[in-house]
Design a protein around this motif. Sequence first.
Motif, PDB file in Angstrom:
ATOM      1  N   GLY A 121      25.842 -16.120  73.229  1.00 38.53           N
ATOM      2  CA  GLY A 121      26.457 -14.841  72.900  1.00 38.53           C
ATOM      3  C   GLY A 121      26.536 -14.618  71.415  1.00 38.53           C
ATOM      4  O   GLY A 121      26.513 -15.557  70.622  1.00 38.53           O
ATOM      5  N   LYS A 122      26.606 -13.386  71.059  1.00 42.01           N
ATOM      6  CA  LYS A 122      26.752 -12.992  69.658  1.00 42.01           C
ATOM      7  C   LYS A 122      27.594 -11.731  69.674  1.00 42.01           C
ATOM      8  O   LYS A 122      27.365 -10.832  70.485  1.00 42.01           O
ATOM      9  CB  LYS A 122      25.387 -12.723  69.028  1.00 42.01           C
ATOM     10  CG  LYS A 122      25.410 -12.292  67.578  1.00 42.01           C
ATOM     11  CD  LYS A 122      23.973 -12.023  67.112  1.00 42.01           C
ATOM     12  CE  LYS A 122      23.944 -11.582  65.664  1.00 42.01           C
ATOM     13  NZ  LYS A 122      22.562 -11.300  65.211  1.00 42.01           N
ATOM     14  N   LYS A 123      28.571 -11.683  68.814  1.00 45.45           N
ATOM     15  CA  LYS A 123      29.505 -10.564  68.882  1.00 45.45           C
ATOM     16  C   LYS A 123      29.973 -10.185  67.491  1.00 45.45           C
ATOM     17  O   LYS A 123      30.296 -11.026  66.671  1.00 45.45           O
ATOM     18  CB  LYS A 123      30.718 -11.005  69.708  1.00 45.45           C
ATOM     19  CG  LYS A 123      31.668  -9.899  70.058  1.00 45.45           C
ATOM     20  CD  LYS A 123      31.335  -9.354  71.403  1.00 45.45           C
ATOM     21  CE  LYS A 123      32.403  -8.395  71.871  1.00 45.45           C
ATOM     22  NZ  LYS A 123      32.075  -7.827  73.162  1.00 45.45           N
ATOM     23  N   PRO A 129      32.564  -8.323  58.706  1.00 42.88           N
ATOM     24  CA  PRO A 129      31.238  -7.695  58.711  1.00 42.88           C
ATOM     25  C   PRO A 129      30.174  -8.606  59.306  1.00 42.88           C
ATOM     26  O   PRO A 129      29.052  -8.184  59.541  1.00 42.88           O
ATOM     27  CB  PRO A 129      30.976  -7.451  57.221  1.00 42.88           C
ATOM     28  CG  PRO A 129      31.713  -8.546  56.541  1.00 42.88           C
ATOM     29  CD  PRO A 129      32.950  -8.800  57.378  1.00 42.88           C
ATOM     30  N   ASN A 130      30.570  -9.863  59.546  1.00 48.52           N
ATOM     31  CA  ASN A 130      29.605 -10.852  60.018  1.00 48.52           C
ATOM     32  C   ASN A 130      29.757 -11.099  61.510  1.00 48.52           C
ATOM     33  O   ASN A 130      30.869 -11.156  62.027  1.00 48.52           O
ATOM     34  CB  ASN A 130      29.803 -12.168  59.261  1.00 48.52           C
ATOM     35  CG  ASN A 130      29.784 -11.955  57.767  1.00 48.52           C
ATOM     36  OD1 ASN A 130      28.883 -11.314  57.233  1.00 48.52           O
ATOM     37  ND2 ASN A 130      30.795 -12.451  57.076  1.00 48.52           N
ATOM     38  N   PRO A 131      28.645 -11.288  62.221  1.00 47.55           N
ATOM     39  CA  PRO A 131      28.718 -11.557  63.655  1.00 47.55           C
ATOM     40  C   PRO A 131      29.256 -12.950  63.939  1.00 47.55           C
ATOM     41  O   PRO A 131      29.151 -13.846  63.103  1.00 47.55           O
ATOM     42  CB  PRO A 131      27.273 -11.418  64.113  1.00 47.55           C
ATOM     43  CG  PRO A 131      26.471 -11.773  62.916  1.00 47.55           C
ATOM     44  CD  PRO A 131      27.259 -11.276  61.729  1.00 47.55           C
ATOM     45  N   ARG A 132      29.840 -13.120  65.093  1.00 44.73           N
ATOM     46  CA  ARG A 132      30.276 -14.445  65.554  1.00 44.73           C
ATOM     47  C   ARG A 132      29.284 -14.903  66.614  1.00 44.73           C
ATOM     48  O   ARG A 132      28.947 -14.159  67.522  1.00 44.73           O
ATOM     49  CB  ARG A 132      31.685 -14.346  66.137  1.00 44.73           C
ATOM     50  CG  ARG A 132      32.197 -15.645  66.724  1.00 44.73           C
ATOM     51  CD  ARG A 132      33.609 -15.468  67.253  1.00 44.73           C
ATOM     52  NE  ARG A 132      34.557 -15.221  66.166  1.00 44.73           N
ATOM     53  CZ  ARG A 132      35.820 -14.840  66.370  1.00 44.73           C
ATOM     54  NH1 ARG A 132      36.266 -14.654  67.579  1.00 44.73           N
ATOM     55  NH2 ARG A 132      36.620 -14.642  65.334  1.00 44.73           N
ATOM     56  N   ARG A 147      31.872 -22.012  68.122  1.00 44.70           N
ATOM     57  CA  ARG A 147      31.729 -20.665  67.574  1.00 44.70           C
ATOM     58  C   ARG A 147      31.377 -20.816  66.105  1.00 44.70           C
ATOM     59  O   ARG A 147      31.939 -21.658  65.416  1.00 44.70           O
ATOM     60  CB  ARG A 147      33.047 -19.885  67.675  1.00 44.70           C
ATOM     61  CG  ARG A 147      33.443 -19.473  69.046  1.00 44.70           C
ATOM     62  CD  ARG A 147      34.589 -18.478  68.979  1.00 44.70           C
ATOM     63  NE  ARG A 147      35.532 -18.733  67.918  1.00 44.70           N
ATOM     64  CZ  ARG A 147      36.848 -18.630  68.055  1.00 44.70           C
ATOM     65  NH1 ARG A 147      37.356 -18.317  69.207  1.00 44.70           N
ATOM     66  NH2 ARG A 147      37.637 -18.846  67.029  1.00 44.70           N
ATOM     67  N   VAL A 148      30.485 -19.994  65.653  1.00 42.23           N
ATOM     68  CA  VAL A 148      30.069 -20.050  64.258  1.00 42.23           C
ATOM     69  C   VAL A 148      30.081 -18.641  63.681  1.00 42.23           C
ATOM     70  O   VAL A 148      29.507 -17.719  64.253  1.00 42.23           O
ATOM     71  CB  VAL A 148      28.654 -20.660  64.114  1.00 42.23           C
ATOM     72  CG1 VAL A 148      28.239 -20.670  62.662  1.00 42.23           C
ATOM     73  CG2 VAL A 148      28.610 -22.055  64.700  1.00 42.23           C
ATOM     74  N   GLU A 149      30.752 -18.488  62.557  1.00 44.17           N
ATOM     75  CA  GLU A 149      30.754 -17.196  61.888  1.00 44.17           C
ATOM     76  C   GLU A 149      30.936 -17.389  60.398  1.00 44.17           C
ATOM     77  O   GLU A 149      31.524 -18.372  59.950  1.00 44.17           O
ATOM     78  CB  GLU A 149      31.879 -16.316  62.452  1.00 44.17           C
ATOM     79  CG  GLU A 149      33.258 -16.859  62.202  1.00 44.17           C
ATOM     80  CD  GLU A 149      34.336 -16.010  62.847  1.00 44.17           C
ATOM     81  OE1 GLU A 149      35.042 -16.553  63.717  1.00 44.17           O
ATOM     82  OE2 GLU A 149      34.454 -14.839  62.492  1.00 44.17           O
TER      83      GLU A 149
END
Length: 180
Positions: A121-123, A129-132, A147-149
């Motif tokens: 997933g990407k959200k 402003p950056n996706p997680r 999770r990486v953001e």
Amino acid sequence: MLKLKSTTNTTPQSQNPNSLNPNCDHPPSYGNQLDDPFYFDIANYLVFDEDFGSNDNISCEKSQGVVDCSNGSFTSPPFANNIKPRRVMNKYKAQDDCRFAFRTKTQLEVMDDGYKWRKYGKKMVKNSPNPRNYFKCSSGGCKVKKRVERDCLDPSYVITTYQGTHNHASSTYYCTSSAI
DNA sequence: CGTTTTTGACCAGCGC
DNA sequence: GCGCTGGTCAAAAACG
């Protein structure tokens, strides 16, 4: 066991964040930013206790606050506009897991920690402003997620949150740390 | 052709 | 109850 890719180990033991991390059995290390493409700099980290999500004082957003490696104290979340935290992790409280988040200074979008991950997933999240990005461990039967953001306030940092404990050894092993 | 990534849809929790 | 939000699913696309 969390194993971060690196080439050298100059992290003082007194500042070893992994002493608090059940997923990690040795300190990640500091490489040379100019020479090492896998350079990272663990600046801040946070361990969530087992009641994470059931405690009004802890929230997902607050998890982006940091613990100072030098003294272990919790500092204010890096939000400039007093965002009211929400309890968004409650649905996980019954799971048998632990969580460990840390903030690293790295050029990489996703650090190689020795485990094989499948992105599921990407959200885009509010106030950033950056996706997680959401990952599951691709080893059969292992339910660890991460999770990486990118840090919304300082994009040179990446916030990585691990959830759960691996039930297997890492598939690859990069760390040359002598502290294992 | 099997595996991984992308991405829109869906779901559940929370605040109002 | 409704809307907002974060997390997950799953089909399609991309990749090796």
